[in-house]
Scaffold this motif. Structure first.
Motif, PDB file in Angstrom:
ATOM      1  N   VAL A  66      42.876  15.881  26.204  1.00 55.27           N
ATOM      2  CA  VAL A  66      43.764  16.910  25.694  1.00 55.27           C
ATOM      3  C   VAL A  66      44.220  17.797  26.833  1.00 55.27           C
ATOM      4  O   VAL A  66      45.381  18.104  26.989  1.00 55.27           O
ATOM      5  N   CYS A  67      43.308  18.237  27.655  1.00 58.24           N
ATOM      6  CA  CYS A  67      43.601  19.081  28.803  1.00 58.24           C
ATOM      7  C   CYS A  67      42.360  19.129  29.682  1.00 58.24           C
ATOM      8  O   CYS A  67      41.307  18.671  29.295  1.00 58.24           O
ATOM      9  N   GLU A  68      42.500  19.697  30.812  1.00 64.61           N
ATOM     10  CA  GLU A  68      41.384  19.786  31.754  1.00 64.61           C
ATOM     11  C   GLU A  68      40.943  21.249  31.857  1.00 64.61           C
ATOM     12  O   GLU A  68      41.679  22.091  32.354  1.00 64.61           O
ATOM     13  N   PRO A  69      39.769  21.589  31.309  1.00 64.65           N
ATOM     14  CA  PRO A  69      39.349  22.983  31.335  1.00 64.65           C
ATOM     15  C   PRO A  69      39.064  23.471  32.750  1.00 64.65           C
ATOM     16  O   PRO A  69      38.567  22.741  33.585  1.00 64.65           O
ATOM     17  N   GLU A  70      39.409  24.730  32.979  1.00 64.96           N
ATOM     18  CA  GLU A  70      39.111  25.332  34.273  1.00 64.96           C
ATOM     19  C   GLU A  70      37.632  25.653  34.378  1.00 64.96           C
ATOM     20  O   GLU A  70      37.051  25.618  35.445  1.00 64.96           O
ATOM     21  N   GLU A  71      37.024  26.027  33.252  1.00 65.50           N
ATOM     22  CA  GLU A  71      35.587  26.236  33.241  1.00 65.50           C
ATOM     23  C   GLU A  71      35.055  25.774  31.895  1.00 65.50           C
ATOM     24  O   GLU A  71      35.753  25.823  30.895  1.00 65.50           O
ATOM     25  N   PHE A  72      33.815  25.293  31.909  1.00 67.47           N
ATOM     26  CA  PHE A  72      33.249  24.736  30.691  1.00 67.47           C
ATOM     27  C   PHE A  72      32.548  25.822  29.891  1.00 67.47           C
ATOM     28  O   PHE A  72      32.109  26.840  30.424  1.00 67.47           O
ATOM     29  N   LEU A  73      32.432  25.565  28.595  1.00 62.49           N
ATOM     30  CA  LEU A  73      31.710  26.488  27.718  1.00 62.49           C
ATOM     31  C   LEU A  73      30.223  26.418  27.990  1.00 62.49           C
ATOM     32  O   LEU A  73      29.692  25.369  28.383  1.00 62.49           O
ATOM     33  N   VAL A  74      29.540  27.515  27.744  1.00 58.52           N
ATOM     34  CA  VAL A  74      28.084  27.563  27.827  1.00 58.52           C
ATOM     35  C   VAL A  74      27.540  27.335  26.419  1.00 58.52           C
ATOM     36  O   VAL A  74      27.887  28.076  25.499  1.00 58.52           O
ATOM     37  N   PRO A  75      26.731  26.323  26.214  1.00 53.90           N
ATOM     38  CA  PRO A  75      26.230  26.035  24.862  1.00 53.90           C
ATOM     39  C   PRO A  75      25.456  27.214  24.288  1.00 53.90           C
ATOM     40  O   PRO A  75      24.731  27.913  25.000  1.00 53.90           O
TER      41      PRO A  75
END
Length: 389
Positions: free
Chosen positions: A66-75
């Motif tokens: 879909v897109c490339e996140p700049e930073e990932f979520l923290v679970p």
């Protein structure tokens, strides 16, 4: 003897009563957006909600992601609220009353026995006659203060769930305060327990439940199966007073839309039209429940549409539906819980199944949700084996 299915149901209710997940008290609290695209989530949702004719049946994936996140979520983990043993919340009772498995569970006369314990005095039964939780019986007709149990133990064992409620109250079962606050409920609880039953108590009593769900309270006595088939069955409440999941029939029932104060609808069916296009805001995703359906853009679109609706002023209420409310709608709800609650797919699925037991996204959708989890968090947190057990 109680069937295996009923034992499983009782065990699930006990677990649900002991440990109740809760969501943030404000659905309007800001949540971090995991992606950075040329269009923000707000602009996407504004575009969708301002057009009731939005149609994404011909979505074309952009590359493999879909897109490339700049930073990932923290679970994050769902927050857990402690509920005293033996109690169950009004929200849990709402979902029990509206549970579906093939057909609405409430159609089965032995699914749940609800006892109105507001008083054992017959002259006070006027409160029961004025209004009570749907299908409830006056406790005095089952547990008499002097005669004891009026229904045989064998008959009682046929019920999957036995629920008791007083006018109000939330003191620990067996405490001096609980006995003083609701003596009739206290007596019924221990009489039933002595007979080998495992009753549960409505936290906050009738006053708490009727304040939240007045449409599930009635002056009518509804006991027999033909009478039960006349009841309105509501969609499951996934986030309290905010997010609901159900079927196409739920989405086309004006009484349900009105009573739940629904403002936004995610329609995940291939053919069912929007029932109230001039009254509600829709996101239309023409999806099929099969092994070929691609959700690469449907998941983030639905997720952000739901999030934007819950963050409006005043906060909206969203119904996500497909034909039966099991597979397609579940996939979209799970995507929202992952992206905007920061829960792994495993935790999101557990949360959803506790509130809508018939949740069953197909294997193709589960695999795509696993990929979506990896895009959001930067790594795979859940395995297919975990969620198929």
């Amino acid at each position: 003897m109680v069937s295996t299915k009923r034992k499983i149901m009782k065990g699930a209710v006990r677990k649900m009563g002991e440990q109740q997940g809760r969501v943030n008290n404000s659905c309007r609290a800001a949540s971090r957006e995991p992606v950075n695209t040329s269009q923000t989530a707000s602009s996407i949702c504004d575009r969708e909600v301002n057009s009731t004719n939005s149609d994404h049946s011909s979505i074309i994936p952009i590359g493999n992601k879909v897109c490339e996140p700049e930073e990932f979520l923290v679970p994050a983990l769902p927050e857990i609220a402690c509920v005293e043993r033996g109690y169950i919340t009004p929200q849990q009772v709402y979902n029990l009353l509206n549970a579906e498995e093939g057909q609405p569970a409430l159609y089965d006369p032995y699914y749940i026995l609800i006892l109105d314990c507001r008083s054992a005095e017959r002259w006070v039964l006027r409160r029961y006659k004025e209004s009570h939780v749907v299908t409830a019986r006056a406790a005095v007709t089952v547990i008499h203060p002097d005669l004891g149990c009026l229904i045989s133990c064998i008959e009682l064992q046929k019920y999957s769930i036995i629920l008791l409620y007083a006018e109000e109250g939330c003191s620990p079962v067996g405490s001096v305060k609980a006995k003083a606050d609701s003596p009739d409920l206290h007596r019924c609880f221990f009489q039933l327990s002595a007979l080998g039953m495992d009753p549960i108590i409505l936290l906050g009593g009738f006053s708490a439940f009727s304040a939240l769900y007045p449409f599930l309270c009635t002056p009518r006595m509804v006991l027999l199966e033909p009478e039960r088939h006349t009841l309105t069955i509501y969609p499951s409440e996934i986030l309290e007073g905010a997010l609901y999941q159900g079927s196409a029939s739920h989405a086309s029932d004006y009484r349900i839309i009105k009573n739940l104060h629904i403002t936004h609808v995610v329609n995940a069916t291939a053919n069912c039209p929007e029932a109230f296009p001039n009254m509600l805001r829709y996101l239309r995703l023409r999806l099929t429940d099969d092994s070929q359906q691609d959700l690469v853009e449907a998941l983030p679109l639905a997720s952000r549409f739901i999030n934007a609706a819950l963050r409006t002023e005043p906060a909206g209420r969203v119904l996500v539906h497909c034909s039966m409310g099991r597979s397609r709608s579940s996939a979209l709800t799970l995507a929202f819980l992952m992206e905007h609650r920061h829960w792994s797919l495993l935790h999101a699925l557990r949360w959803l199944k506790e509130r809508r037991a018939c949740t069953a996204p197909n294997v193709n959708f589960l695999r795509q949700l696993l990929t979506y989890e990896e895009q959001l968090f930067g790594s795979r947190l859940t395995s297919l084996d975990d969620i198929r057990r």
